[in-house]
Write an enzyme that holds these catalytic residues in place. Structure first.
Site, PDB file in Angstrom:
ATOM      1  N   LYS A 186       0.463  -1.080   0.265  1.00 51.72           N
ATOM      2  CA  LYS A 186      -0.238  -0.005   0.050  1.00 51.72           C
ATOM      3  C   LYS A 186       0.819   1.358  -0.293  1.00 51.72           C
ATOM      4  O   LYS A 186       2.295   1.417  -0.189  1.00 51.72           O
ATOM      5  CB  LYS A 186      -0.728   0.048   1.284  1.00 51.72           C
TER       6      LYS A 186
HETATM    7  C1  LIG Z   1      -5.431  -4.238   0.566  1.00 58.75           C
HETATM    8  C2  LIG Z   1      -6.743  -3.992   0.501  1.00 58.75           C
HETATM    9  C3  LIG Z   1      -7.262  -4.786   2.318  1.00 58.75           C
HETATM   10  C4  LIG Z   1      -7.265  -5.325   3.168  1.00 58.75           C
HETATM   11  O1  LIG Z   1      -6.397  -5.173   3.367  1.00 58.75           O
HETATM   12  P1  LIG Z   1      -4.740  -5.998   4.595  1.00 58.75           P
HETATM   13  O2  LIG Z   1      -4.182  -5.072   5.234  1.00 58.75           O
HETATM   14  O3  LIG Z   1      -3.957  -6.462   2.774  1.00 58.75           O
HETATM   15  O4  LIG Z   1      -5.568  -7.228   4.812  1.00 58.75           O
HETATM   16  C5  LIG Z   1      -8.673  -4.175   1.990  1.00 58.75           C
HETATM   17  N1  LIG Z   1      -9.085  -3.659   0.677  1.00 58.75           N
HETATM   18  C6  LIG Z   1      -8.934  -3.081   0.158  1.00 58.75           C
HETATM   19  C7  LIG Z   1      -9.361  -2.217  -1.077  1.00 58.75           C
HETATM   20  C8  LIG Z   1      -7.194  -3.531  -0.097  1.00 58.75           C
HETATM   21  O5  LIG Z   1      -6.965  -3.384  -1.429  1.00 58.75           O
END
Ligand SMILES: *Cc1c(COP(=O)(O)O)cnc(C)c1O
Length: 397
Positions: A186
């Protein structure tokens, strides 16, 4: 998008503080921690940055969604409206609470289509959960009006959109609850981590208690804390929070770099008249983590996607065929397949997604190409990439 690209001394220094104190846990051990409370500090920094009253950090974005829903009392039998184009975490968090994920079409914003949302509302609907995919947002004005009219909660999944805004407000801060992910890919990373943000005092109190076994966090003696309700362990560690503390300071810098790179690519692609860019709702500003555009047909889009790869342009996604982000490949939800038996009410109430018509989503997602914007690109590299992209797409149009 990935914050992991730009690691530096600030991250190292923050992590070193934690290692030096030896306290890797966010609660307790007051005397040993040399005054370091990394999770708390990151919560304060996020609340300021996101212009909200409360932030609670958890172990992942998926945990954040689960905790956010639980904090608002969502549970067995409740329906939560979510898009067909998202990450699997959306339905995982809903099912984890015994609630029912109700999939709804996306439009040319690549997020929830407001009319389809309204059509999907039943007596059991409790939450509308837009997902601001690939850095841009749902039409939050329209969704807010729908939620108000039907007395529903608005929960923004802003996991991919940190740093974006809508009518001047940070994405995630507009609904009753907002969620972020700080996983490794992210824009801001903690390695693993997530956050629930809200202006609602009760949701915040429930969030920090629920994600720590129901501990009430009253007083300084952990052993003496009460447990007013059942909870789980979704805690973040001090090590992860420390990384995030260094990264959050750099959010504006990251977004500026993404915007510069995005703009070069978008300007180049604008020369191709067949290309239509993803619609950003009025008053919205993306976080520029992806450049999304549509081509005239599914066939051309598939060819263009192949052509981009063959021309050495990496990081462009055709989500229509993707295993993680589009409903067509979610056979574990569609069947559904789980290790243990799902609650009978979930089995009875889950729509048969092998039969539901999502042709509107297919129309848009089937003609979409989504290109990751990297932070680490140097200027010549972006211009070179832009040239290659135009060549690759022109070849198939
Ligand atoms: C990455 C992501 C998540 C979940 O996040 P994690 O930290 O990987 O559990 C949820 N929603 C969206 C849209 C994402 O891109």
């Amino acid at each position: 998008m990935p914050g992991f690209e730009l690691f530096g001394d600030k991250e190292r220094k923050q992590v070193q503080d934690v290692l030096d104190s030896g306290v890797l846990m966010r609660y307790g051990f007051d005397g040993m921690r040399n005054g370091h409370w990394k999770a708390r500090e990151l919560e304060t920094a996020l609340s300021q940055k996101m212009m909200v009253k409360h932030t609670h950090l958890v172990s992942s974005g998926t945990a954040a969604l689960t905790v956010a829903l639980a904090s608002a009392g969502i549970g067995a039998g409740d329906e939560v409206i979510m898009p067909t184009f998202t990450f699997v975490a959306s339905f995982e968090s809903i099912l984890a609470l015994g609630a029912i994920p109700i999939l709804v079409d996306v439009d040319d914003t690549l997020t929830l289509e407001p009319k389809a949302v309204e059509a999907a509302i039943t007596e059991r609907t409790k939450v509308v959960m837009p997902v601001h995919m690939c850095g841009s947002m749902a039409d939050l004005d329209k969704l807010q009006a729908i939620c108000k009219k039907h007395n529903l909660l608005l929960l923004e999944d802003a996991c991919q959109a940190i740093g974006g805004t809508y009518q001047g407000k940070p994405l995630g801060s507009i609904g009753d609850l907002g969620c972020f992910s700080f996983d490794y890919v992210k824009t801001i990373t903690c390695g693993e981590g997530g956050a629930v943000i809200t202006n609602n005092e009760a949701f915040y109190e429930n969030s920090h208690q629920y994600s720590d076994h129901g501990h009430d966090h009253i007083g300084s003696d952990r052993g003496a804390e009460q447990h007013p309700f059942l909870g789980y362990n979704y805690r973040i560690s001090e090590l992860n929070a420390a990384v995030g503390l260094a990264q959050i300071e750099r959010l504006d810098e990251f977004i500026a770099v993404q915007k510069r790179n995005y703009t070069v690519l978008r300007d180049a692609l604008s020369q191709i008249p067949e290309i239509v860019f993803r619609r950003v709702p009025e008053g919205g500003e993306e976080n520029y983590s992806f450049l999304n555009f549509f081509l005239p047909s599914k066939e051309i889009t598939q060819k263009a996607h192949k052509s981009l790869g063959a021309n050495g342009v990496d990081g462009c996604f055709y989500w229509f065929d993707n295993n993680w982000h589009y409903y067509r490949k979610w056979e574990h939800l569609i069947e559904p397949k789980s290790l243990g038996k799902l609650p009978q009410d979930v089995l009875d109430s889950l729509p048969d997604y092998s039969k539901v018509n999502f042709s509107t989503s297919d129309q848009w997602v089937g003609r979409n190409i989504s290109c990751l914007i990297k932070l680490g690109w140097i200027e010549e590299e972006v211009h070179e990439r832009a040239k290659k992209m135009v060549e690759a797409i022109k070849r198939v149009i």
